[in-house]
Design an enzyme around this catalytic site. Sequence first.
Site, mmCIF file in Angstrom:
data_model
loop_
_atom_site.group_PDB
_atom_site.id
_atom_site.type_symbol
_atom_site.label_atom_id
_atom_site.label_comp_id
_atom_site.label_asym_id
_atom_site.label_seq_id
_atom_site.Cartn_x
_atom_site.Cartn_y
_atom_site.Cartn_z
ATOM 1 N N LYS B 97 29.719 84.713 41.445
ATOM 2 C CA LYS B 97 30.595 83.686 41.991
ATOM 3 C C LYS B 97 32.055 83.911 41.597
ATOM 4 O O LYS B 97 32.378 84.197 40.582
ATOM 5 C CB LYS B 97 30.246 82.305 41.172
ATOM 6 N N GLY B 185 34.434 69.195 40.432
ATOM 7 C CA GLY B 185 34.873 67.655 40.653
ATOM 8 C C GLY B 185 33.598 66.701 40.717
ATOM 9 O O GLY B 185 34.054 65.481 40.372
ATOM 10 N N ASN B 206 28.674 71.088 36.377
ATOM 11 C CA ASN B 206 28.535 71.509 35.326
ATOM 12 C C ASN B 206 29.192 70.509 34.311
ATOM 13 O O ASN B 206 28.254 69.876 33.736
ATOM 14 C CB ASN B 206 29.426 72.815 35.120
#
Lengths: 367, 261
Positions: B97, B185, B206
Amino acid sequence: MSFLQEMEKYKDLDLPEFFSKIKDQDVLSVLRKEKLNRCDYLTLLSPRAEHHLEAMAQRARKLTIQNFGNVMQLFTPMYIANYCDNLCVYCGFNHDNVLERKQLTMAEIEAEAQKISETGLKHILILTGESQKYSSVDYILSAVQVLKKFFTSISVEIYSLTEAEYVQAVQSGVDGMTMFQEVYDSSIYKELHLAGPKSIYEFRLDAPERACRAGMRNVNIGALLGLNDWRKEAFFTGVHADYLQHAYKDVEVAVSTPRMRPCAAGFPPRVIVNDVNLVQYITAYRIFMPRSGITLSSRESRMMRDHLVRLGVTKISGGVTTAVGGHTKGEDSSQFDISDTRSIAEMAQMLYSEGYQPVYKDWQGLY
Amino acid sequence: MEDLFTIGNKQLQSRLLMGTGKFSCNKDMPKAIEAAAAQIVTVALRRADCAYEAENILNYIPKNCILMPNTSGARTAEEAVRIAHMARAMGCGDWIKIEVISDNRYLLPDNQETIKATEILAKEGFIVLPYMSPDLMSAKRLVDAGAAAVMPLGSPIGSNRGLQTVELLRILIDEIDLPIIVDAGIGRPSEAAAAMEMGAAGVLVNTAIAIATEPAAMAHAFKLAVQAGRSAYLAGLGRVMPNGAAASSPLTGFLRDGEVL
């Protein structure tokens, strides 16, 4: 543009006058705002805001957990030399103080590194006094090469360098620098720094910015609490951090909030900064700068540190000695007396019991 | 028919991807990952420490998950590429990522550098999932650069502010022919459901899980929300009446009144 010019904006700021007008309602209004400006930060540093410490602490805790998580980074300092050409009246390493002066050899540095690395730590902060003879940039960067074998993140807390020297440090693998202005009030600064390169106020004030320009990843600033009105010093530290973070967006700007401790200089604090004051400073700063790191040293007592980890701190020391070679040879000729003597393992245990994960490694040096 | 989706060459059942930062204890992580039924788990390489087994975050990722190291801390494409190489050398596989962030106040990604890093790493055989600010042209360039999916933010990392970029996400979902995974977010399960209802291929969560009072219970709630949102998307949502209920066809009803030829 430098921070000195930024400070000029506040030359007419009359703190007693500002604080005298702050009412409970003003503090509560600030606490309801989503994003604080510098004036709001000063409001939270006011004597009136002391009546709202619990509300400030609640918000500080929430912001810290949201932005950093339930984690706390650990680090330890390694003093590699204590020769110093400066005459800073409050410092144990002051050139005129009688104490055993030492400069570790590379073999001794390796032994210290080996000992520290056995705790699992991957972050190290190296410190020296200011001496071109005994702690030159070349000597410090040679130490960095030794330390890279053991640690993935290396920070320096040394004298002010030029921008070119900071570039050299970054290229050698240094990723963080700590530079305390000690006192932002320039007239008090001159009274306390009697001689030596450090006596030049502006060169020290601009050092963090030179490091930012040089590509340093982490820049940690602070005022030594006890040398001047703490509210004023806390304000300028916050403004300095805000200024740097705005101008150098890729740098992680952090602050420390060191309170004066007894040392060989025997210089008593000019101003007493009590526990309430320290909590107010840390929580106000956290609310003002929600994403900025706050570093807490072992100057503070065990009791204070156990409480402060919940109020905004993001990085905490353990296994600390302020003596040169102290990790392998024990404590003598230290810069100042530490208060919390717990080891890294003991700090980790405390953090787990408080619901925080101790972080031993948070960066992987790339060069 | 099973509703699978593909990233790289991997067919996946779970559309909930998980991050591993901010947990109060590594031991909480596997329980949360299991409760989320996440198949792809991202770990900041900066935190991985193979030299300290007891505290090494990599040891807490369930073995049946795809480990996706991330380049957290990279400020440039070059740094991201270096971190990816380190991850591969540490045996973390080929998934990566990309996070390139040179703004420490809001943690907004640098799309240009992200595109550069994606191009380099995709050519080297990595399965690249870039985290980005939702911008159509940047997303198209990421597709051209060889990304395996595109991961636009819903709002700044860790902010828990939900889908503040909803209009831009909608455009990316419509226009980009790769899975769109909303990353960053998402603060509550209802927001994850909303992203899935819009047609996002997945979401990455997360902070909302890690800092919940009960991380595993929150992870389970997110799993259900993602499934609900996806089911709603597949079922075909009814149209939205902007001004309340309306007659079914007030302007063209005359066409059915038999007066026109």
